[in-house]
Design an enzyme around this catalytic site. Structure first.
Site, short mmCIF file in Angstrom:
data_model
loop_
_atom_site.label_atom_id
_atom_site.label_comp_id
_atom_site.label_asym_id
_atom_site.label_seq_id
_atom_site.Cartn_x
_atom_site.Cartn_y
_atom_site.Cartn_z
N LEU A 38 66.84 26.84 50.65
CA LEU A 38 65.52 27.39 50.91
C LEU A 38 65.65 28.81 51.45
CD1 LEU A 38 63.84 24.32 52.67
CD2 LEU A 38 63.29 25.21 50.38
N GLY A 39 64.78 29.68 51.01
CA GLY A 39 64.84 31.08 51.41
C GLY A 39 65.21 32.00 50.27
N THR A 41 67.07 34.27 47.25
CA THR A 41 67.91 35.47 47.24
C THR A 41 67.69 36.32 48.47
OG1 THR A 41 68.06 35.57 44.82
CG2 THR A 41 68.33 37.63 46.01
N VAL A 237 78.78 54.86 32.23
CA VAL A 237 80.06 54.19 32.45
C VAL A 237 80.26 53.22 31.29
CG1 VAL A 237 81.43 52.79 34.02
CG2 VAL A 237 79.73 54.38 34.93
N ARG A 268 68.24 43.20 38.44
CA ARG A 268 68.31 41.74 38.44
C ARG A 268 67.50 41.21 37.27
NH1 ARG A 268 70.22 39.81 43.25
NH2 ARG A 268 69.27 37.78 42.89
N ALA A 316 60.35 41.11 48.06
CA ALA A 316 59.93 39.86 48.71
C ALA A 316 58.47 39.93 49.12
CB ALA A 316 60.81 39.58 49.93
N HIS A 445 52.63 60.26 71.69
CA HIS A 445 53.66 61.29 71.85
C HIS A 445 54.62 60.92 72.96
CE1 HIS A 445 55.42 65.31 72.03
NE2 HIS A 445 55.29 65.25 73.36
#
Length: 465
Positions: A38-39, A41, A237, A268, A316, A445
């Site tokens: 869970l969570g 990438t 490259v 991705r 996200a 400030h």
């Protein structure tokens, strides 16, 4: 096991768990299917571990220059084992927190791979929850993404890596090549350089960091050059060879580049492997992204998709916003679609970059008569106090007939802590605020945020500094 729910969410990353939590908060019966942790990438191999290691780099940089503040300290050394342990502790704590939140909202969480079937059914298999078939009024696909690779660059986790492997390195390379000059590549370049690596960034496009204003990019390139980070834009490259002492990269039209490690950061791809989209009537585009409308509805009735599996900014917080919008939509609340042109962007390299809305160039291309103002951190008291004066704030506005600024179209920043300062600019752009309105705001400030206020104030035709 067979069960029926109001909503079944496939994927437990930011888009998935946000949809589950928000839906459950609205009183829906929600099930969430996730085979990995869970969570997603963001938590495990993305946002959180990357920023933790960038904070390690920041602490190292601070200690290394402590003598400028009158603090005598020995030359710092890097203990990657300790840094990785701290990173993992934070990740584990957040991972546990996500699980507790879902449990507290009474979301049914199943461990396994989810495959979409017909009539909004989801087959679960391959996990500790056993085989199951879930049915629902609505299904939300949120299976995220995985790193793209390049032909000829076989990832071994040692000499050739993606972001996934770099975030768990035990030793720092003496020389590193970063392929890709986007947000991920620049964050890793900054981190490795601060911790002592010699870094070269290779970008195929003519410039790095698309989406940021040209003035911001120029300032960032100068700051990187001062830190001896080499940026080569407009280079291709073509391949790499492993040698006895590292990796040799083939650069089209140039000499080979010899380094100890290569990090491939070329974006991705959506992770829809085994999701069963074709059989369920869910259309994808030529890049493999799920096709959705403005409310993230797919071509299959009752099925939505959010996060990295759709062709929207892979952030996200965008996944969070899409998840909330989807739940509101399936509840019949008629939410506003996400405005992807006004999404906040935050890049945590040193100096940081943050922006929202139009660049000067894109505003002109859109037909606006543009007025801009730019102020630099070199004259900001708080920036001088903390010893971070590289950077600027640029505000882009629609020009009034008298030459002053009208509606604020974009805010672009580079410099110290700008990822924490963008909030005012984000609100101004998304509320379609005008220069005179925002110029009335009082800035405390001494703070970094004074520079945003000063930049807006100058667009009224009058300025303090």
């Amino acid at each position: 096991m067979n069960s029926s729910h109001d909503v079944v969410v496939v994927g437990g990353g930011p888009g998935g768990y946000a949809a589950a939590l928000y839906g459950a908060a609205a009183g829906l019966d929600v099930a969430l299917v996730e085979k990995q942790k869970l969570g997603g990438t963001c938590l495990h191999v993305g946002c959180i571990p990357a920023k933790e290691l960038l904070e390690t780099a920041s602490v190292y940089r601070t200690v290394a220059h402590a003598d400028q503040f009158g603090i005598a300290a020995p030359a710092p050394t890097v203990d990657m084992g300790a840094a990785q342990a701290r990173k993992q502790k934070i990740v584990d704590q957040l991972h546990k927190g996500v699980g507790k939140l879902l449990e507290g909202r009474k979301v049914t969480v199943l461990d396994g791979w989810g495959a979409l079937g017909t009539d909004r059914s989801v087959a679960v298999s391959g996990g500790t929850s056993g085989d199951a078939t879930l049915t629902a009024d609505h299904v939300i696909l949120a299976t995220g993404s995985v790193p793209r690779t390049l032909p000829g660059f076989e990832v071994d986790g040692n000499q050739v890596m993606t972001s996934d492997e770099l975030l768990s390195i035990a030793e720092l390379p003496d020389r590193a090549a970063i392929i890709g000059g986007g947000a991920i590549g620049l964050e890793f370049a900054s981190m490795l350089s601060d911790l002592g690596s010699e870094v070269t960034v290779l970008e195929a496009l003519p410039r790095i960091l698309l989406g940021a204003d040209d003035d911001v990019v120029k300032m960032l390139v100068r700051a990187f050059k001062k830190r001896k980070i080499e940026i080569r834009a407009g280079v291709a490259v073509s391949g790499c060879r492993r040698t006895a002492d590292g990796v040799e990269l083939d650069i089209e039209g140039g000499d080979p580049l010899r380094v100890d490690a290569v990090v491939v950061c070329v974006g991705r791809r959506p992770f829809t492997d085994g999701l069963g989209l074709d059989g369920a009537g869910v259309e994808t585009d030529d890049g493999g992204y799920v096709v959705v409308d403005e409310h993230c509805q797919t071509t299959s009735p009752g099925v939505y998709a959010v996060g990295d599996v759709v062709r929207t900014p892979q952030l996200a917080h965008v996944a969070f916003a899409e998840a909330i919008m989807v739940v509101k939509h399936l509840l019949g609340e008629s939410p506003m679609p996400v405005d992807y042109g006004r999404v906040p962007w935050a890049i945590y390299c040193h100096p940081e970059v943050a922006f929202v809305g139009h660049t000067e160039a894109s505003a002109k291309e859109a037909g606006f008569d543009v007025s801009t103002s730019t102020h630099r951190f070199m004259g900001n008291g708080r920036a001088m106090i903390v010893g971070e004066t590289d950077g600027l704030v640029k505000v882009i506005a629609d020009r009034n007939d008298d030459g002053t600024g009208g509606r604020i179209l974009g805010v672009h920043m580079v410099g110290p802590w700008v990822t924490e300062q963008l909030g005012q600019g984000y609100l101004a752009v998304n509320w379609e605020a005008t220069v005179p309105e925002v110029a009335e705001f009082i800035q405390p400030h001494p703070t970094m945020s004074e520079l945003f206020g000063e930049t807006v104030l100058s667009l009224t035709g009058r300025a303090l500094h």
